[in-house]
Design a protein around this motif. Structure first.
Motif, mmCIF file in Angstrom:
data_model
loop_
_atom_site.group_PDB
_atom_site.id
_atom_site.type_symbol
_atom_site.label_atom_id
_atom_site.label_comp_id
_atom_site.label_asym_id
_atom_site.label_seq_id
_atom_site.Cartn_x
_atom_site.Cartn_y
_atom_site.Cartn_z
ATOM 1 N N SER A 1 0.839 -1.201 0.000
ATOM 2 C CA SER A 1 0.000 0.000 0.000
ATOM 3 C C SER A 1 0.873 1.250 0.000
ATOM 4 O O SER A 1 2.053 1.217 0.376
ATOM 5 N N LEU A 2 0.255 2.340 -0.411
ATOM 6 C CA LEU A 2 0.901 3.647 -0.411
ATOM 7 C C LEU A 2 -0.163 4.683 -0.090
ATOM 8 O O LEU A 2 -1.201 4.725 -0.749
ATOM 9 N N SER A 3 0.081 5.491 0.928
ATOM 10 C CA SER A 3 -0.833 6.568 1.299
ATOM 11 C C SER A 3 -0.116 7.893 1.119
ATOM 12 O O SER A 3 1.000 8.076 1.605
ATOM 13 N N ILE A 4 -0.769 8.813 0.406
ATOM 14 C CA ILE A 4 -0.168 10.097 0.036
ATOM 15 C C ILE A 4 -1.014 11.219 0.628
ATOM 16 O O ILE A 4 -2.219 11.295 0.355
ATOM 17 N N PRO A 5 -0.402 12.121 1.427
ATOM 18 C CA PRO A 5 -1.185 13.228 1.986
ATOM 19 C C PRO A 5 -1.621 14.208 0.899
ATOM 20 O O PRO A 5 -0.880 14.474 -0.043
ATOM 21 N N LEU A 6 -2.838 14.711 1.042
ATOM 22 C CA LEU A 6 -3.385 15.728 0.146
ATOM 23 C C LEU A 6 -3.607 16.987 0.977
ATOM 24 O O LEU A 6 -4.128 16.903 2.090
ATOM 25 N N PHE A 7 -3.225 18.142 0.455
ATOM 26 C CA PHE A 7 -3.257 19.351 1.274
ATOM 27 C C PHE A 7 -3.905 20.524 0.562
ATOM 28 O O PHE A 7 -4.051 20.528 -0.657
ATOM 29 N N THR A 8 -4.268 21.519 1.354
ATOM 30 C CA THR A 8 -4.885 22.744 0.851
ATOM 31 C C THR A 8 -3.806 23.739 0.456
ATOM 32 O O THR A 8 -2.617 23.491 0.652
ATOM 33 N N GLY A 9 -4.229 24.894 -0.047
ATOM 34 C CA GLY A 9 -3.296 25.952 -0.405
ATOM 35 C C GLY A 9 -2.458 26.422 0.760
ATOM 36 O O GLY A 9 -1.310 26.823 0.594
ATOM 37 N N SER A 10 -3.001 26.359 1.963
ATOM 38 C CA SER A 10 -2.249 26.786 3.146
ATOM 39 C C SER A 10 -1.212 25.760 3.574
ATOM 40 O O SER A 10 -0.386 26.039 4.436
ATOM 41 N N GLY A 11 -1.273 24.581 2.980
ATOM 42 C CA GLY A 11 -0.332 23.529 3.340
ATOM 43 C C GLY A 11 -0.883 22.547 4.355
ATOM 44 O O GLY A 11 -0.218 21.586 4.720
ATOM 45 N N THR A 12 -2.104 22.757 4.808
ATOM 46 C CA THR A 12 -2.721 21.875 5.789
ATOM 47 C C THR A 12 -3.166 20.580 5.119
ATOM 48 O O THR A 12 -3.895 20.606 4.116
ATOM 49 N N THR A 13 -2.732 19.451 5.648
ATOM 50 C CA THR A 13 -3.145 18.161 5.113
ATOM 51 C C THR A 13 -4.601 17.926 5.493
ATOM 52 O O THR A 13 -4.960 18.006 6.669
ATOM 53 N N ILE A 14 -5.433 17.642 4.491
ATOM 54 C CA ILE A 14 -6.862 17.448 4.747
ATOM 55 C C ILE A 14 -7.341 16.035 4.420
ATOM 56 O O ILE A 14 -8.440 15.653 4.806
ATOM 57 N N ALA A 15 -6.517 15.281 3.706
ATOM 58 C CA ALA A 15 -6.923 13.931 3.317
ATOM 59 C C ALA A 15 -5.686 13.123 2.945
ATOM 60 O O ALA A 15 -4.583 13.662 2.844
ATOM 61 N N ALA A 16 -5.903 11.839 2.757
ATOM 62 C CA ALA A 16 -4.832 10.953 2.283
ATOM 63 C C ALA A 16 -5.390 10.087 1.162
ATOM 64 O O ALA A 16 -6.480 9.517 1.287
#
Length: 189
Positions: A72-87
């Motif tokens: 498996s591989l989980s990749i963080p997804l982030f907003t413009g501010s850099g805050t991770t909101i999902a994977a």
């Protein structure tokens, strides 16, 4: 494939390609531990090259192995501010199926790792994902640098610095990226 996000006091799969992915995600949520939560909380990718051999997350390991998953591989997804909101969580039944993509993803986060992955070994989808991720991580780095400059100049928090950056972009009728570049450029001058 699935996408995990914080939800109320826990986590939820907000998108999934199959019930299998939701089941593996849920095992991690129930145990409050696993690669998708690691990526979400640590802001870095979490790779499991051999699920059966991992000792870090027993509930994830047991559930995934029972369902025939091997990596498996989980990749963080982030907003413009850099805050991770999902994977973004990728799962495979083939042992080495994610190894090349994992190397490319790590290269996006760590420039020192860039020499260890082979772009040509990726399929077209992997190339597109990697190119987008490299661009997004570079943009996040620039945004964080601009927010840091604004926070230190105005003696404020990074969240207020992000708001100031958004205001600057709006007032200047420009993009957030251009506003961030302008802040950095002004600071260097």
């Amino acid at each position: 494939m699935s996408v995990s996000s914080r939800h109320e006091d826990g986590y939820a799969s907000v998108a999934a390609s199959s019930d299998l992915a939701v089941t593996v995600d849920q095992a991690q949520y129930d145990d409050n531990a696993g690669p998708c939560l690691e990526a979400l909380e640590a802001n870095y990718p979490a790779a499991v090259p051999d699920i059966a051999a991992t000792n870090s997350w027993p509930s994830f390991r047991d559930t995934a192995a029972r369902l025939g998953l091997r990596t498996s591989l989980s990749i963080p997804l982030f907003t413009g501010s850099g805050t991770t909101i999902a994977a973004l969580n990728l799962y495979s039944r083939q042992t080495r199926a994610l190894s090349t993509l994992t190397g490319a993803v790590w290269a996006a986060y760590d420039p020192d790792f860039a020499e260890f992955w082979d772009r040509d070994a990726l399929d077209p989808g992997g190339r597109e994902l990697t190119a987008g991720l490299i661009a997004a991580v570079a943009l996040r780095t620039m945004m964080q640098q601009a927010m840091s400059v604004l926070a230190s100049t105005d003696e404020t928090s990074t969240s207020r610095a992000y708001q100031a950056l958004c205001t600057r972009a709006t007032d200047g009728a420009t993009s957030l990226t251009a506003a961030a570049a302008q802040v950095i450029e002004e600071h260097r001058a």
